[in-house]
Write an enzyme that holds these catalytic residues in place. Structure first.
Site, PDB file in Angstrom:
ATOM      1  N   PHE A  96      28.640 -18.225  23.902  1.00 13.75           N
ATOM      2  CA  PHE A  96      28.311 -19.507  23.285  1.00 13.75           C
ATOM      3  C   PHE A  96      29.568 -20.385  23.262  1.00 13.75           C
ATOM      4  O   PHE A  96      30.630 -19.917  22.857  1.00 13.75           O
ATOM      5  CB  PHE A  96      27.797 -19.251  21.872  1.00 13.75           C
ATOM      6  CG  PHE A  96      27.172 -20.435  21.217  1.00 13.75           C
ATOM      7  CD1 PHE A  96      26.006 -20.991  21.723  1.00 13.75           C
ATOM      8  CD2 PHE A  96      27.720 -20.981  20.077  1.00 13.75           C
ATOM      9  CE1 PHE A  96      25.412 -22.078  21.107  1.00 13.75           C
ATOM     10  CE2 PHE A  96      27.131 -22.078  19.453  1.00 13.75           C
ATOM     11  CZ  PHE A  96      25.978 -22.620  19.967  1.00 13.75           C
ATOM     12  N   TYR A 200      20.433 -18.132  10.464  1.00 12.88           N
ATOM     13  CA  TYR A 200      19.337 -19.110  10.501  1.00 12.88           C
ATOM     14  C   TYR A 200      18.455 -18.961  11.731  1.00 12.88           C
ATOM     15  O   TYR A 200      17.534 -19.718  11.928  1.00 12.88           O
ATOM     16  CB  TYR A 200      19.850 -20.552  10.359  1.00 12.88           C
ATOM     17  CG  TYR A 200      20.988 -20.961  11.280  1.00 12.88           C
ATOM     18  CD1 TYR A 200      20.751 -21.253  12.610  1.00 12.88           C
ATOM     19  CD2 TYR A 200      22.280 -21.065  10.800  1.00 12.88           C
ATOM     20  CE1 TYR A 200      21.787 -21.640  13.445  1.00 12.88           C
ATOM     21  CE2 TYR A 200      23.325 -21.450  11.621  1.00 12.88           C
ATOM     22  CZ  TYR A 200      23.079 -21.734  12.956  1.00 12.88           C
ATOM     23  OH  TYR A 200      24.104 -22.105  13.781  1.00 12.88           O
ATOM     24  N   LYS A 201      18.765 -17.977  12.601  1.00  8.42           N
ATOM     25  CA  LYS A 201      17.925 -17.740  13.775  1.00  8.42           C
ATOM     26  C   LYS A 201      16.862 -16.698  13.403  1.00  8.42           C
ATOM     27  O   LYS A 201      15.980 -17.004  12.621  1.00  8.42           O
ATOM     28  CB  LYS A 201      18.812 -17.331  14.943  1.00  8.42           C
ATOM     29  CG  LYS A 201      19.721 -18.499  15.361  1.00  8.42           C
ATOM     30  CD  LYS A 201      20.816 -18.130  16.331  1.00  8.42           C
ATOM     31  CE  LYS A 201      21.620 -19.389  16.689  1.00  8.42           C
ATOM     32  NZ  LYS A 201      22.927 -19.091  17.255  1.00  8.42           N
TER      33      LYS A 201
END
Ligand SMILES: *Cc1c(COP(=O)(O)O)cnc(C)c1O
Length: 390
Positions: A96, A200-201
């Site tokens: 990422f 939050y995924k």
């Protein structure tokens, strides 16, 4: 609406709605400052202890604090300080971008002897195993990778890569943002040193929810927290003027935790623990295989490519489909077909399968609607210009 973006922002758990309402009205509204002694101060360790159950770690090896980016900074810099005389960080080009930026910044901060070596994937889909084996040597301080990569969904063999790094005396820092809650992880079994991840995924903790960090127990007392704040101080409320780290993992706290964020994360984590990750993984693999079968029969003839690994064992829980008109197709898909995927450049329509709430029927309908977008050329009226958040 069919939601295939639970790997970017998980859905709202019903329990979180009621729990947050109570946290706002009663805890914040009524209890006010007393809330800290009535549970708030324990949230980072308590929720971390529960996440440990999802990633194969001990409860005292996981904390919830800060964001994934900040935790990566803290642990990567701590690792460099502990690895005196070694100057290289090894990662890959599937990682990422935020992770790469943080690593580049750390090297600038450490000085001209330090560098990040980004090993290239052979095909943009699979992790560069041979390249990593070649790159890791006695100058390697740290190997850090996304366990499941955000674009292609490639999943590394945790044990094999950890072992490879250890053979050369390097530490390993895993980013589990696209793995946590999506597949069972055996951190302790793999002997991994350090890890971070997003809540939050797949953990459904809500937009901007605080992240987690893992430090193997025997490393906790030897690694320094480079953001040594008062929450990680031995006796925070003595307000002493000299920093003295708290025992164990608590030293990796920095500042005041996000109480409302943590409260929501706990609801999401409880749900996953109740469902059981082995069962969720079994469903995720069946759903991914089902989607790939539909792709081969119904989408490949329309020009879609499979930009994820074919082998289920090497995949997380999302599938990327490439198409030269990917961006415009994604726009029509969202606007007219009410399917929410996300888009990752250059051409990936990324379909997140979240077995907690994605159904087989939704996958079938989503594929049919994707066909409609292409067959009826619904995407042609959309502009090729890419917007801010994709
Ligand atoms: C989502 C994600 C992040 C997010 O980092 P933030 O600090 O929350 O913005 C970091 N790393 C990876 C691999 C991710 O997938």
């Amino acid at each position: 609406m069919i939601y295939l973006d639970g790997n970017s922002l998980g859905r709202l758990p019903l329990a979180a709605q009621a729990r947050l309402a109570d946290a706002v009205t009663r805890e914040w509204g009524d209890r006010l400052i007393r809330g800290w002694n009535e549970g708030w101060i324990d949230l980072p360790a308590r929720v971390g202890g529960k996440i440990a159950g999802l990633i194969g770690a001990q409860p005292d090896e996981v904390l919830v604090a800060d964001s994934t980016s900040v935790n990566l900074y803290k642990l990567a810099l701590a690792a460099l300080h502990a690895q005196h005389g070694r100057h290289t960080i090894i990662t890959d080009d599937l990682n990422f971008p935020s992770d790469l930026y943080i690593l580049q910044g750390i090297c600038r901060q450490m000085g001209p002897d330090y560098r990040v070596q980004v090993v290239a994937s052979p095909d943009g889909i699979h992790g560069p195993l041979a390249g990593l084996a070649q790159a890791i040597d006695d100058d390697t301080a740290l190997v850090t990778l996304s366990h499941t990569t955000f674009k292609s969904s490639y999943t590394y063999d945790l044990t094999a890569v950890t072992h490879l790094a250890h053979q050369h005396g390097a530490l390993v820092l895993w980013d589990f943002s696209h793995s946590a809650g999506a597949l069972p992880i055996g951190l302790n079994a793999a002997g991994a040193d350090l890890a971070v991840g997003c809540t939050y995924k797949y953990l459904n903790g809500g937009p901007g929810a605080p992240a987690f960090l893992y430090v193997r127990r025997d490393l906790q007392e030897t690694l320094p927290n480079p953001i040594a704040g008062w929450m990680g101080q031995r006796r925070a409320f003595d307000f002493g003027l000299e920093y003295e780290p708290a025992p164990g993992l608590a030293r990796f706290l920095s500042g005041t935790p996000s109480v409302l964020g943590l409260t929501a994360v706990e609801c999401g984590v409880d749900l996953l623990l109740e469902a059981g990750l082995d069962r969720l993984r079994a469903k995720s693999v069946r759903q991914s295989e089902y989607l790939i079968g539909l792709w081969a029969a119904r989408l490949e003839p329309l020009g879609f490519t499979l930009n994820s690994p074919r082998a289920a064992a090497r995949r997380g829980s999302h599938i990327s489909l490439g198409h030269p008109d990917g961006w415009r197709i994604a726009q029509a898909y969202i606007q007219e077909m009410h399917v929410l995927p996300d888009f990752r450049r250059p051409d990936n329509i990324r379909l997140g399968l979240t077995p907690l709430y994605t159904t087989f029927g939704e996958i079938d309908t989503a594929v049919a609607r994707l066909r409609t977008v292409v067959e009826e050329k619904l995407y042609e009226k959309y502009s090729g210009e890419i917007t801010a958040v994709t």
